[in-house]
Scaffold this motif. Structure first.
Motif, PDB file in Angstrom:
ATOM      1  N   TYR A  96      15.123   1.809  -5.255  1.00 43.56           N
ATOM      2  CA  TYR A  96      13.751   1.661  -4.754  1.00 43.56           C
ATOM      3  C   TYR A  96      13.382   0.177  -4.676  1.00 43.56           C
ATOM      4  O   TYR A  96      12.877  -0.300  -3.659  1.00 43.56           O
ATOM      5  CB  TYR A  96      12.806   2.409  -5.693  1.00 43.56           C
ATOM      6  CG  TYR A  96      11.366   2.489  -5.224  1.00 43.56           C
ATOM      7  CD1 TYR A  96      10.893   3.611  -4.566  1.00 43.56           C
ATOM      8  CD2 TYR A  96      10.483   1.448  -5.479  1.00 43.56           C
ATOM      9  CE1 TYR A  96       9.564   3.691  -4.152  1.00 43.56           C
ATOM     10  CE2 TYR A  96       9.153   1.511  -5.070  1.00 43.56           C
ATOM     11  CZ  TYR A  96       8.706   2.645  -4.410  1.00 43.56           C
ATOM     12  OH  TYR A  96       7.391   2.714  -3.998  1.00 43.56           O
ATOM     13  N   HIS A  97      13.655  -0.552  -5.750  1.00 43.29           N
ATOM     14  CA  HIS A  97      13.303  -1.969  -5.774  1.00 43.29           C
ATOM     15  C   HIS A  97      14.175  -2.766  -4.815  1.00 43.29           C
ATOM     16  O   HIS A  97      13.692  -3.703  -4.159  1.00 43.29           O
ATOM     17  CB  HIS A  97      13.442  -2.520  -7.198  1.00 43.29           C
ATOM     18  CG  HIS A  97      12.433  -1.963  -8.144  1.00 43.29           C
ATOM     19  ND1 HIS A  97      12.743  -1.653  -9.453  1.00 43.29           N
ATOM     20  CD2 HIS A  97      11.126  -1.626  -7.987  1.00 43.29           C
ATOM     21  CE1 HIS A  97      11.666  -1.174 -10.049  1.00 43.29           C
ATOM     22  NE2 HIS A  97      10.676  -1.147  -9.178  1.00 43.29           N
ATOM     23  N   ARG A  98      15.442  -2.423  -4.710  1.00 44.74           N
ATOM     24  CA  ARG A  98      16.321  -3.151  -3.794  1.00 44.74           C
ATOM     25  C   ARG A  98      15.895  -2.925  -2.345  1.00 44.74           C
ATOM     26  O   ARG A  98      16.003  -3.834  -1.512  1.00 44.74           O
ATOM     27  CB  ARG A  98      17.776  -2.748  -4.018  1.00 44.74           C
ATOM     28  CG  ARG A  98      18.348  -3.285  -5.330  1.00 44.74           C
ATOM     29  CD  ARG A  98      19.815  -2.964  -5.495  1.00 44.74           C
ATOM     30  NE  ARG A  98      20.313  -3.505  -6.763  1.00 44.74           N
ATOM     31  CZ  ARG A  98      20.809  -4.724  -6.930  1.00 44.74           C
ATOM     32  NH1 ARG A  98      20.867  -5.536  -5.887  1.00 44.74           N
ATOM     33  NH2 ARG A  98      21.243  -5.135  -8.107  1.00 44.74           N
ATOM     34  N   GLU A 133       9.008  -2.146   8.476  1.00 45.91           N
ATOM     35  CA  GLU A 133      10.019  -2.905   7.724  1.00 45.91           C
ATOM     36  C   GLU A 133      10.573  -2.089   6.561  1.00 45.91           C
ATOM     37  O   GLU A 133      11.782  -2.136   6.281  1.00 45.91           O
ATOM     38  CB  GLU A 133       9.408  -4.212   7.199  1.00 45.91           C
ATOM     39  CG  GLU A 133       9.179  -5.283   8.250  1.00 45.91           C
ATOM     40  CD  GLU A 133       7.944  -5.018   9.099  1.00 45.91           C
ATOM     41  OE1 GLU A 133       7.816  -5.626  10.170  1.00 45.91           O
ATOM     42  OE2 GLU A 133       7.101  -4.194   8.675  1.00 45.91           O
ATOM     43  N   VAL A 134       9.720  -1.337   5.888  1.00 52.17           N
ATOM     44  CA  VAL A 134      10.187  -0.503   4.779  1.00 52.17           C
ATOM     45  C   VAL A 134      11.122   0.583   5.293  1.00 52.17           C
ATOM     46  O   VAL A 134      12.168   0.864   4.689  1.00 52.17           O
ATOM     47  CB  VAL A 134       8.988   0.108   4.029  1.00 52.17           C
ATOM     48  CG1 VAL A 134       9.464   1.115   2.983  1.00 52.17           C
ATOM     49  CG2 VAL A 134       8.173  -0.991   3.357  1.00 52.17           C
ATOM     50  N   ALA A 135      10.771   1.199   6.420  1.00 54.67           N
ATOM     51  CA  ALA A 135      11.630   2.250   6.988  1.00 54.67           C
ATOM     52  C   ALA A 135      12.978   1.676   7.422  1.00 54.67           C
ATOM     53  O   ALA A 135      14.034   2.281   7.189  1.00 54.67           O
ATOM     54  CB  ALA A 135      10.921   2.913   8.167  1.00 54.67           C
ATOM     55  N   GLN A 136      12.966   0.494   8.051  1.00 59.76           N
ATOM     56  CA  GLN A 136      14.223  -0.131   8.449  1.00 59.76           C
ATOM     57  C   GLN A 136      15.068  -0.482   7.232  1.00 59.76           C
ATOM     58  O   GLN A 136      16.295  -0.311   7.243  1.00 59.76           O
ATOM     59  CB  GLN A 136      13.948  -1.394   9.269  1.00 59.76           C
ATOM     60  CG  GLN A 136      15.213  -2.082   9.785  1.00 59.76           C
ATOM     61  CD  GLN A 136      14.916  -3.357  10.550  1.00 59.76           C
ATOM     62  OE1 GLN A 136      13.753  -3.707  10.774  1.00 59.76           O
ATOM     63  NE2 GLN A 136      15.963  -4.054  10.965  1.00 59.76           N
ATOM     64  N   PRO A 163       0.831  -1.218   0.000  1.00 58.29           N
ATOM     65  CA  PRO A 163       0.000   0.000   0.000  1.00 58.29           C
ATOM     66  C   PRO A 163       0.859   1.259   0.000  1.00 58.29           C
ATOM     67  O   PRO A 163       1.975   1.270   0.534  1.00 58.29           O
ATOM     68  CB  PRO A 163      -0.800  -0.127   1.304  1.00 58.29           C
ATOM     69  CG  PRO A 163      -0.730  -1.575   1.677  1.00 58.29           C
ATOM     70  CD  PRO A 163       0.560  -2.092   1.150  1.00 58.29           C
ATOM     71  N   ARG A 164       0.350   2.321  -0.600  1.00 60.63           N
ATOM     72  CA  ARG A 164       1.089   3.586  -0.649  1.00 60.63           C
ATOM     73  C   ARG A 164       1.395   4.100   0.745  1.00 60.63           C
ATOM     74  O   ARG A 164       2.410   4.759   0.966  1.00 60.63           O
ATOM     75  CB  ARG A 164       0.272   4.621  -1.426  1.00 60.63           C
ATOM     76  CG  ARG A 164       0.107   4.320  -2.907  1.00 60.63           C
ATOM     77  CD  ARG A 164       1.451   4.413  -3.624  1.00 60.63           C
ATOM     78  NE  ARG A 164       2.011   5.746  -3.573  1.00 60.63           N
ATOM     79  CZ  ARG A 164       1.763   6.687  -4.469  1.00 60.63           C
ATOM     80  NH1 ARG A 164       0.931   6.447  -5.479  1.00 60.63           N
ATOM     81  NH2 ARG A 164       2.337   7.867  -4.375  1.00 60.63           N
ATOM     82  N   ALA A 167       5.311   5.167   1.661  1.00 57.58           N
ATOM     83  CA  ALA A 167       5.374   6.625   1.551  1.00 57.58           C
ATOM     84  C   ALA A 167       6.786   7.141   1.728  1.00 57.58           C
ATOM     85  O   ALA A 167       7.224   8.062   1.016  1.00 57.58           O
ATOM     86  CB  ALA A 167       4.432   7.255   2.586  1.00 57.58           C
ATOM     87  N   VAL A 168       7.543   6.549   2.663  1.00 59.67           N
ATOM     88  CA  VAL A 168       8.898   7.030   2.903  1.00 59.67           C
ATOM     89  C   VAL A 168       9.783   6.771   1.684  1.00 59.67           C
ATOM     90  O   VAL A 168      10.665   7.591   1.357  1.00 59.67           O
ATOM     91  CB  VAL A 168       9.475   6.354   4.170  1.00 59.67           C
ATOM     92  CG1 VAL A 168       9.588   4.848   3.982  1.00 59.67           C
ATOM     93  CG2 VAL A 168      10.825   6.953   4.537  1.00 59.67           C
ATOM     94  N   LEU A 169       9.551   5.660   0.976  1.00 58.68           N
ATOM     95  CA  LEU A 169      10.315   5.381  -0.243  1.00 58.68           C
ATOM     96  C   LEU A 169       9.903   6.324  -1.363  1.00 58.68           C
ATOM     97  O   LEU A 169      10.752   6.808  -2.128  1.00 58.68           O
ATOM     98  CB  LEU A 169      10.098   3.938  -0.690  1.00 58.68           C
ATOM     99  CG  LEU A 169      10.769   2.828   0.107  1.00 58.68           C
ATOM    100  CD1 LEU A 169      10.510   1.487  -0.565  1.00 58.68           C
ATOM    101  CD2 LEU A 169      12.254   3.066   0.235  1.00 58.68           C
TER     102      LEU A 169
END
Length: 529
Positions: free
Chosen positions: A493-495, A516-519, A472-473, A477-479
């Protein structure tokens, strides 16, 4: 006797790939002699002397007329002594010493000694695998390599000790003695000491194995190593001398799962090209750590003529390639890594030959922040004495495009003295970390079932954007903000998303969330760039 053409099959290797070669022998009404044609190299051209001497020693004389041996296809360069057995049998068939009907249907691989004994040639396992791929159902090899050849499923192995036994088998069809059985269990990977030890460590039976618990402090870096192992992500470690970069990097392979059957067979075939016989399939992931003075050919692979030798990047396939003190390596060597890291293979082009070698490796780079190593050190006794321009030039030896292909980029600091005090918390061991990694890879494998990928590092951007895997966006969002302001490339971004999936697998979550995305983004941001 003139006009009879007898054919025996052999296999020509170029890297790991093989080509069927038909060895044709014919006797002509000329003065006694022997010639080998079809673009042989020096070792192969000398086979005529080995064959004539060995057959005479065994009481199997060749024709007293001129014997011509042709290696077809004639346009393919051939190298090595592995054709000796096929040449000898074709020459004996042309000399009416054995029936020639079955020679063309069996692949023959072996070097001939002057006394008629057969020896294992380099790359025997690779040649047997290639023979199976070329459609051969049976292969004849030296008895000393019978156990190694038997490691390849789906092909019958005829193991003979010498040329006399080979001739006897063709004359009477007697079953050769079964090949020696390979020892079961784990086989030490290339570049390792006995018992799976890392290069440079003691090979004594009572010497302790390397363990992740040897790392003192650096909890965040240890967790990053586990994440890298879970998804087979590339990693860079930057920090001053004594911060534990090399120690951490060398412990990475101790937490990797054992190789599967296909990976093990490929890693073993690569190892067989080195010349040493194998007693079992390699199950421990390979580990390569070349010195920074290594040439481009020794890292990437290459050779002269038709002989292509795999470099460290291929020998580390399905394992770890550690470039310690990476900025000290040649710029050409570092830049040559970019294409294999992206594609998982290395293409080697020469004037007469082109071959593709596997390069599915996990790359680890370590680097100091500057030539003296003290840039950014908080200790006033260790002030950096390098000029700003020197530090910039040193860091730029790892180019932006190469750094962009490194998934996790960490900056380490020296461990505080208080962490060495007795009674500190127990460190994570390789055994416990390995269990976490194995569980995470099992989750990834189950998720990727039905796809050509096995680990998170292999999935494509298209898969990450598919309805099945799209996040989900609100979670990305941080990416999205990072890529909008130019802090991330599309590759980055993909990595980062792949790292997030590995973090989620380690945590036992079905899919990554915002945390997890932020980490993952934090882990992506350290190290040289």
């Amino acid at each position: 006797m003139s006009g009879l053409v007898c054919r025996a099959a052999a296999v020509a290797l170029s890297g790991l790939s093989g080509t069927a070669v038909m060895v044709e022998a014919a006797v002509s009404q000329q003065l006694p002699g022997m010639a080998i044609i079809g673009l042989p190299d020096t070792a192969l051209a000398e086979a005529k002397l080995r064959v004539r001497t060995a057959t005479a020693q065994l009481g199997l004389p060749l024709s007293d007329r001129f014997l011509t041996v042709n290696l077809s296809p004639a346009s393919l360069p051939k190298h090595g002594s592995g054709f000796d057995l096929a040449i000898a049998l074709a020459a004996l068939a042309a000399s009416r010493q054995l029936p020639a009907e079955r020679l063309a249907g069996i692949a023959h691989i072996g070097e001939l000694g002057l006394g008629g004994e057969l020896r294992r040639p380099a790359g025997l396992l690779s040649a047997v695998i290639a023979a199976r791929g070329l459609g051969f159902s049976r292969v004849m090899v030296p008895a000393s390599g019978g156990g190694e050849a038997a490691l390849v499923p789906g092909i019958e192995v005829v193991a003979v000790a010498d040329l006399t036994a080979a001739v006897a088998w063709y004359r009477g069809g007697a079953v050769a003695a079964p090949p020696a059985t390979a020892r079961p269990g784990r086989t030490t990977a290339p570049g390792s000491a006995p018992g799976g030890r890392a290069p440079g460590e003691s090979g004594a039976p009572d010497a302790p194995l390397p363990d992740l618990a040897d790392v003192v402090g650096q909890e965040e870096a240890v967790e990053a190593i586990v994440i890298a192992a879970a998804g087979r992500h590339h990693l860079s470690l930057s920090g001053p001398p004594g911060s534990g970069k090399t120690l951490l990097a060398s412990r990475l392979r101790t937490i990797l799962p054992e190789l599967g059957d296909e990976e093990s067979l490929e890693a073993s075939s690569i190892a067989s090209l080195g010349g040493a016989p194998l007693t079992g399939l390699i199950r421990i992931p390979p580990f390569e750590s070349p010195h920074h003075t290594a040439s481009q050919v020794s890292i990437i692979g290459g050779g002269s003529g038709a002989e292509i030798r795999p470099g460290a990047i291929t020998r580390a396939s399905h394992g770890v390639l550690l470039l310690d003190e990476a900025p000290e390596f040649s710029r050409h060597v570092l830049e040559a890594l970019r294409q294999p890291l992206e594609s998982g293979v290395i293409d080697i082009h020469r004037a007469r030959v082109r071959t593709t070698l596997p390069a599915k490796l996990q790359l680890v780079l370590t680097a100091n922040p500057c030539p003296c190593g003290n840039a950014g050190a908080p200790d006033t006794a260790l002030q950096c004495r390098c000029s700003p321009s020197t530090r910039v030039r040193y860091q730029q030896r790892i180019s932006g495009p190469l750094a962009d292909r490194l998934d996790l980029r960490l900056t380490l600091h020296r461990v505080a003295r208080t962490l060495f005090a007795a009674g500190s918390a127990p460190a994570l061991t390789s055994a416990s970390a390995g269990e976490r990694v194995a569980a995470a890879r099992s989750r990834a494998l189950e998720r990727l079932r039905g796809t050509p990928w096995r680990v998170n590092a292999e999935v494509t951007g298209a898969w990450l954007r598919s309805p099945r895997a799209r996040l989900p966006r609100s979670d990305t969002a941080v990416l999205d903000r990072a890529i909008e302001r130019g802090a991330l490339t599309a590759r980055g971004y993909h990595r980062t998303l792949r790292i997030a999936w590995s973090i989620a697998d380690l945590a036992g979550r079905e899919r990554p969330g915002r945390d997890e995305v932020a980490q993952a983004l934090v882990l992506r941001g350290g190290g040289p760039s």
